[in-house]
Design a protein around this motif. Structure first.
Motif, PDB file in Angstrom:
ATOM      1  N   UNK A 205     -70.828   4.668  57.056  1.00 42.21           N
ATOM      2  CA  UNK A 205     -70.382   5.657  56.059  1.00 42.21           C
ATOM      3  C   UNK A 205     -69.156   5.077  55.365  1.00 42.21           C
ATOM      4  N   UNK A 206     -69.294   4.734  54.087  1.00 45.49           N
ATOM      5  CA  UNK A 206     -68.256   4.008  53.368  1.00 45.49           C
ATOM      6  C   UNK A 206     -67.457   4.913  52.433  1.00 45.49           C
ATOM      7  N   UNK A 207     -66.156   4.666  52.379  1.00 49.88           N
ATOM      8  CA  UNK A 207     -65.276   5.223  51.352  1.00 49.88           C
ATOM      9  C   UNK A 207     -64.350   4.095  50.936  1.00 49.88           C
TER      10      UNK A 207
ATOM     11  N   UNK B 143     -69.108  12.400  38.687  1.00 49.38           N
ATOM     12  CA  UNK B 143     -68.917  11.512  37.540  1.00 49.38           C
ATOM     13  C   UNK B 143     -67.477  11.016  37.493  1.00 49.38           C
ATOM     14  N   UNK B 144     -67.263   9.913  36.823  1.00 51.70           N
ATOM     15  CA  UNK B 144     -65.919   9.334  36.780  1.00 51.70           C
ATOM     16  C   UNK B 144     -65.002  10.169  35.896  1.00 51.70           C
ATOM     17  N   UNK B 145     -63.723  10.074  36.177  1.00 50.45           N
ATOM     18  CA  UNK B 145     -62.703  10.664  35.311  1.00 50.45           C
ATOM     19  C   UNK B 145     -61.836   9.585  34.684  1.00 50.45           C
ATOM     20  N   UNK B 146     -61.522   8.543  35.432  1.00 51.87           N
ATOM     21  CA  UNK B 146     -60.718   7.464  34.885  1.00 51.87           C
ATOM     22  C   UNK B 146     -61.011   6.192  35.654  1.00 51.87           C
ATOM     23  N   UNK B 147     -60.559   5.058  35.098  1.00 49.57           N
ATOM     24  CA  UNK B 147     -60.862   3.783  35.723  1.00 49.57           C
ATOM     25  C   UNK B 147     -60.075   3.531  36.988  1.00 49.57           C
TER      26      UNK B 147
ATOM     27  N   UNK C  85     -69.717   7.114  49.851  1.00 50.84           N
ATOM     28  CA  UNK C  85     -69.038   8.365  49.505  1.00 50.84           C
ATOM     29  C   UNK C  85     -68.166   8.113  48.274  1.00 50.84           C
ATOM     30  N   UNK C  86     -68.418   8.843  47.183  1.00 50.67           N
ATOM     31  CA  UNK C  86     -67.769   8.629  45.886  1.00 50.67           C
ATOM     32  C   UNK C  86     -67.982   7.179  45.429  1.00 50.67           C
ATOM     33  N   UNK C  87     -69.225   6.884  45.098  1.00 48.00           N
ATOM     34  CA  UNK C  87     -69.619   5.521  44.723  1.00 48.00           C
ATOM     35  C   UNK C  87     -68.828   4.995  43.534  1.00 48.00           C
ATOM     36  N   UNK C  88     -68.392   5.877  42.621  1.00 50.23           N
ATOM     37  CA  UNK C  88     -67.677   5.404  41.432  1.00 50.23           C
ATOM     38  C   UNK C  88     -66.378   4.689  41.779  1.00 50.23           C
ATOM     39  N   UNK C  89     -65.878   4.869  42.996  1.00 51.15           N
ATOM     40  CA  UNK C  89     -64.635   4.204  43.374  1.00 51.15           C
ATOM     41  C   UNK C  89     -64.843   2.748  43.780  1.00 51.15           C
ATOM     42  N   UNK C  90     -66.083   2.351  43.991  1.00 50.53           N
ATOM     43  CA  UNK C  90     -66.379   0.993  44.450  1.00 50.53           C
ATOM     44  C   UNK C  90     -66.679   0.066  43.278  1.00 50.53           C
ATOM     45  N   UNK C  91     -66.448  -1.210  43.510  1.00 52.50           N
ATOM     46  CA  UNK C  91     -66.872  -2.227  42.559  1.00 52.50           C
ATOM     47  C   UNK C  91     -68.360  -2.500  42.751  1.00 52.50           C
TER      48      UNK C  91
ATOM     49  N   UNK D 119     -53.480   2.280  44.861  1.00 51.53           N
ATOM     50  CA  UNK D 119     -53.465   0.843  44.611  1.00 51.53           C
ATOM     51  C   UNK D 119     -54.854   0.237  44.513  1.00 51.53           C
ATOM     52  N   UNK D 120     -55.834   1.016  44.098  1.00 51.17           N
ATOM     53  CA  UNK D 120     -57.160   0.447  43.850  1.00 51.17           C
ATOM     54  C   UNK D 120     -57.491   0.636  42.373  1.00 51.17           C
ATOM     55  N   UNK D 121     -58.345  -0.219  41.875  1.00 48.49           N
ATOM     56  CA  UNK D 121     -58.803  -0.097  40.496  1.00 48.49           C
ATOM     57  C   UNK D 121     -60.270  -0.477  40.445  1.00 48.49           C
ATOM     58  N   UNK D 122     -60.930  -0.017  39.414  1.00 50.45           N
ATOM     59  CA  UNK D 122     -62.343  -0.312  39.211  1.00 50.45           C
ATOM     60  C   UNK D 122     -62.468  -1.005  37.862  1.00 50.45           C
ATOM     61  N   UNK D 123     -62.953  -2.253  37.875  1.00 46.61           N
ATOM     62  CA  UNK D 123     -63.042  -3.026  36.639  1.00 46.61           C
ATOM     63  C   UNK D 123     -63.948  -2.350  35.615  1.00 46.61           C
ATOM     64  N   UNK D 124     -65.057  -1.825  36.099  1.00 47.80           N
ATOM     65  CA  UNK D 124     -66.079  -1.267  35.209  1.00 47.80           C
ATOM     66  C   UNK D 124     -66.487   0.106  35.728  1.00 47.80           C
ATOM     67  N   UNK D 125     -65.741   1.158  35.370  1.00 49.27           N
ATOM     68  CA  UNK D 125     -66.030   2.481  35.919  1.00 49.27           C
ATOM     69  C   UNK D 125     -67.389   3.043  35.519  1.00 49.27           C
TER      70      UNK D 125
END
Length: 309
Positions: free
Chosen positions: A62-64, A166-170, A130-136, A175-181
């Motif tokens: 189970x990933x986050x 759905x995403x709200x921001x990149x 879990x919340x896939x949009x947070x992953x690269x 301290x994490x970021x998503x290159x391509x949200x």
């Protein structure tokens, strides 16, 4: 778990879905009568492949994106899992439950870009995002490649499941970021925005035979929740929020971007048209914004004779 138990959000549904494998492995150890609802071939496989207690090779992941974001989900697991299997054990060091059959349920994270290396060489029978949009996308692809088993029963239950708003921001903070949200939207939603359709992609094996791998997007909103009192309560809360939050969490729209200039007015049914061939006599021009504070943009524009751009 209880007669009134209804999952109310993504993490809870994702937490419960892999428990099918826990159930199946328990049946193999106990060798009680397999439920009639199971397909004949699965019932036969369970009966022909009994397990000794503690010997299951099943491993649920189970990933986050970060471990702190799993705190509530792990706390719920502490309440749920002992009711399902009173003899299950919890390892704080490894963030893993081990059930009586031996099947494991591990909570993991992928905070840094290359943390997927921690999962290479492993074997998982269920991978849950879990919340896939947070992953690269790179993290998703590498870790998903670890879905495999040689077990004759579990091979019929392999799962790669994702749930997400759905995403709200990149940049999602911590301290994490998503290159391509937008990658999740392109991968799961854009091919068939209405969802509920199995999408097939052709794959050619080394011997030349053709197979198909599948994926499925299941859209859901608050209004799909069977707990109507919960729906009324949460709907009231969300309706009081700004439009981009309502679009994301109430209506499940994927095109909302927090802080966008036209966010309150944007309506794709009005502001998006079907592609068409631009007549040769329409003026066409380009314009750009350097974007010193954020990403730059170059736009191509065509002008309708009535002055509409």
């Amino acid at each position: 778990i209880t007669k009134s138990y209804i999952p109310t959000h993504n993490s809870m549904v994702l937490l419960a879905d892999p428990l099918e494998q826990v159930w199946v492995e328990h049946l193999r150890c106990q060798q009680d009568k397999v439920p009639e609802s199971f397909p004949d071939n699965i019932r036969t496989l369970i009966e022909q492949n009994p397990l000794k207690w503690g010997m299951s090779e099943g491993w649920i992941l189970h990933m986050r994106r970060t471990m702190p974001r799993l705190a509530e989900t792990i706390e719920r697991a502490h309440r749920m899992f002992p009711q399902i299997d009173p003899d299950c054990t919890w390892s704080e060091k490894h963030s893993t439950y081990t059930f009586s059959s031996g099947i494991k349920y591990q909570f993991g994270h992928c905070k840094d870009r290359t943390d997927y290396n921690n999962y290479l060489g492993k074997q998982y029978t269920s991978i849950n995002w879990d919340e896939l949009i947070e992953f690269l996308k790179e993290q998703y692809d590498f870790i998903s490649s670890r879905l495999r088993t040689g077990d004759p029963v579990l091979s019929h239950f392999l799962k790669n499941r994702s749930m997400s708003n759905p995403r709200l921001s990149g940049n999602k903070g911590e301290d994490i970021s998503v290159d391509d949200p937008a990658w999740v939207k392109r991968h799961f939603v854009d091919p068939w925005p209405e969802g509920n359709k199995v999408l097939r992609r052709k794959v050619v094996r080394r011997d030349g035979t053709v197979e198909h791998v599948t994926r499925l997007y299941l859209p859901a909103t608050l209004y799909d929740n069977p707990n109507k009192e919960f729906v009324k309560q949460y709907e009231l809360e969300l309706l009081s929020k700004p439009k981009h939050i309502r679009d994301c969490y109430l209506y499940g729209k994927c095109d909302t971007i927090i802080g966008s200039h036209f966010g309150e007015k944007w309506n794709p049914t009005i502001h998006v048209c079907k592609p068409f061939k631009i007549p040769n006599d329409w003026p066409i021009f380009r314009a750009m914004d350097w974007g010193y504070a954020t990403a730059g943009i170059v736009g191509w524009y065509a002008v309708h004779p009535e002055g509409t751009i």
